[in-house]
Design a protein around this motif. Structure first.
Motif, PDB file in Angstrom:
ATOM      1  N   ILE A  24      15.883 -29.927  28.211  1.00 46.58           N
ATOM      2  CA  ILE A  24      14.139 -29.772  26.896  1.00 46.58           C
ATOM      3  C   ILE A  24      14.269 -28.833  26.394  1.00 46.58           C
ATOM      4  N   CYS A  25      15.353 -27.398  26.645  1.00 45.87           N
ATOM      5  CA  CYS A  25      15.080 -25.823  26.355  1.00 45.87           C
ATOM      6  C   CYS A  25      16.295 -25.411  25.656  1.00 45.87           C
ATOM      7  N   ARG A  26      17.514 -24.879  26.850  1.00 47.64           N
ATOM      8  CA  ARG A  26      18.399 -24.395  26.779  1.00 47.64           C
ATOM      9  C   ARG A  26      19.532 -25.264  25.559  1.00 47.64           C
ATOM     10  N   SER A  27      19.692 -26.640  25.744  1.00 51.40           N
ATOM     11  CA  SER A  27      20.392 -27.935  25.132  1.00 51.40           C
ATOM     12  C   SER A  27      19.484 -27.941  23.661  1.00 51.40           C
ATOM     13  N   PRO A  28      18.315 -28.097  23.959  1.00 53.65           N
ATOM     14  CA  PRO A  28      17.965 -28.818  22.687  1.00 53.65           C
ATOM     15  C   PRO A  28      18.060 -27.249  21.386  1.00 53.65           C
ATOM     16  N   ILE A  29      18.111 -26.086  21.931  1.00 50.67           N
ATOM     17  CA  ILE A  29      17.972 -25.038  21.315  1.00 50.67           C
ATOM     18  C   ILE A  29      19.648 -25.149  20.717  1.00 50.67           C
ATOM     19  N   GLY A  30      20.457 -24.984  21.388  1.00 50.95           N
ATOM     20  CA  GLY A  30      21.986 -25.419  21.051  1.00 50.95           C
ATOM     21  C   GLY A  30      22.649 -26.099  20.263  1.00 50.95           C
ATOM     22  N   GLU A  31      21.722 -27.084  20.783  1.00 48.65           N
ATOM     23  CA  GLU A  31      21.942 -28.226  19.353  1.00 48.65           C
ATOM     24  C   GLU A  31      21.219 -27.799  18.157  1.00 48.65           C
ATOM     25  N   ALA A  32      19.678 -27.283  17.869  1.00 48.62           N
ATOM     26  CA  ALA A  32      19.797 -27.541  17.059  1.00 48.62           C
ATOM     27  C   ALA A  32      20.405 -26.049  15.813  1.00 48.62           C
ATOM     28  N   VAL A  33      20.198 -25.258  16.956  1.00 52.69           N
ATOM     29  CA  VAL A  33      21.378 -23.544  15.721  1.00 52.69           C
ATOM     30  C   VAL A  33      22.510 -23.992  16.444  1.00 52.69           C
ATOM     31  N   LEU A  34      23.846 -24.685  16.761  1.00 47.11           N
ATOM     32  CA  LEU A  34      24.773 -25.218  16.624  1.00 47.11           C
ATOM     33  C   LEU A  34      24.734 -25.389  14.713  1.00 47.11           C
TER      34      LEU A  34
ATOM     35  N   TYR B 164      33.545 -20.036  24.970  1.00 49.63           N
ATOM     36  CA  TYR B 164      34.671 -19.657  23.899  1.00 49.63           C
ATOM     37  C   TYR B 164      33.943 -17.807  23.041  1.00 49.63           C
ATOM     38  N   LEU B 165      33.289 -17.111  24.042  1.00 40.86           N
ATOM     39  CA  LEU B 165      32.661 -15.728  23.809  1.00 40.86           C
ATOM     40  C   LEU B 165      33.645 -14.808  25.005  1.00 40.86           C
TER      41      LEU B 165
ATOM     42  N   SER C  72      27.571 -20.480  19.278  1.00 38.43           N
ATOM     43  CA  SER C  72      27.804 -21.410  18.006  1.00 38.43           C
ATOM     44  C   SER C  72      28.967 -20.537  17.232  1.00 38.43           C
ATOM     45  N   LYS C  73      28.800 -19.149  16.792  1.00 38.56           N
ATOM     46  CA  LYS C  73      29.441 -18.346  15.497  1.00 38.56           C
ATOM     47  C   LYS C  73      31.168 -18.857  16.223  1.00 38.56           C
ATOM     48  N   ALA C  74      30.971 -18.265  17.758  1.00 40.67           N
ATOM     49  CA  ALA C  74      32.641 -18.054  18.532  1.00 40.67           C
ATOM     50  C   ALA C  74      33.365 -19.501  18.455  1.00 40.67           C
TER      51      ALA C  74
ATOM     52  N   SER D  14      36.834 -21.059  17.216  1.00 45.30           N
ATOM     53  CA  SER D  14      37.958 -21.658  17.261  1.00 45.30           C
ATOM     54  C   SER D  14      38.419 -23.524  16.810  1.00 45.30           C
ATOM     55  N   LEU D  15      37.223 -23.898  15.900  1.00 46.69           N
ATOM     56  CA  LEU D  15      37.137 -25.083  16.091  1.00 46.69           C
ATOM     57  C   LEU D  15      37.973 -24.782  13.766  1.00 46.69           C
ATOM     58  N   GLU D  16      37.442 -23.499  13.280  1.00 46.34           N
ATOM     59  CA  GLU D  16      38.343 -23.289  12.279  1.00 46.34           C
ATOM     60  C   GLU D  16      39.755 -22.889  12.568  1.00 46.34           C
TER      61      GLU D  16
END
Length: 157
Positions: A13-23, A112-113, A141-143, A147-149
């Motif tokens: 309800i906090c970190r992972s939904p923020i992370g999902e939206a941001v990524l 990743y960072l 997300s950027k890092a 790595s994917l790119e």
């Protein structure tokens, strides 16, 4: 095939939904095709909307958030290419329940960072903890996308 990423914290309800939206938002800004979802290792909030403070910080920075909390399921270890844990406790929980033949890469998102976990803002003060989480998710997300790119197989992104 587009990468499928699952961001994982404890209650989803906090970190992972923020992370999902941001990524999802950062990938869209880059024109990258990925699928993103989030889940919790615990079942405390299954079916609930994200914490109001999480939704507010995403709204403040014009990052759309639409999510209903869910718990990590066995099939997630096969359907997603990456399971990214918010912290070491959730990484341990994922590795503990991971099927032996799981195909997803399971890592601490911070690996990743800078190797740092995402602190849980739930019990902190309303604005600063959630804004710190948001900005950390932007950097992660950027890092992660960098790595994917940089992988040869990512040319079809």
């Amino acid at each position: 095939m587009a990468p499928k990423i699952l961001i994982v914290c404890l209650g989803n309800i906090c970190r992972s939904p923020i992370g999902e939206a941001v990524l999802r938002h950062v990938a869209a800004e880059r024109g990258l095709e990925i699928e993103v979802d989030s889940a919790g290792t615990g079942d405390y909030h299954v079916g609930e909307w994200p914490d109001d403070r999480a939704a507010a910080v995403c709204k403040k920075f014009n990052v759309p958030m639409k999510h209903e909390a869910r718990q990590v399921q066995r099939e997630d270890f096969y359907e997603f290419t990456h399971l990214l844990a918010a912290d070491e406790n959730n990484l341990r929980n994922l590795n503990y329940v991971k099927p032996k033949d799981a195909t997803a890469e399971i890592r601490l998102w911070g690996s990743y960072l800078d190797g740092k976990p995402i602190s849980d803002p739930y019990y902190g003060n309303a604005a600063s903890g959630f804004e710190q989480t948001f900005h950390q998710c932007v950097r992660l997300s950027k890092a992660f996308l960098d790595s994917l790119e940089s992988k040869p197989s990512s040319s079809n992104l």
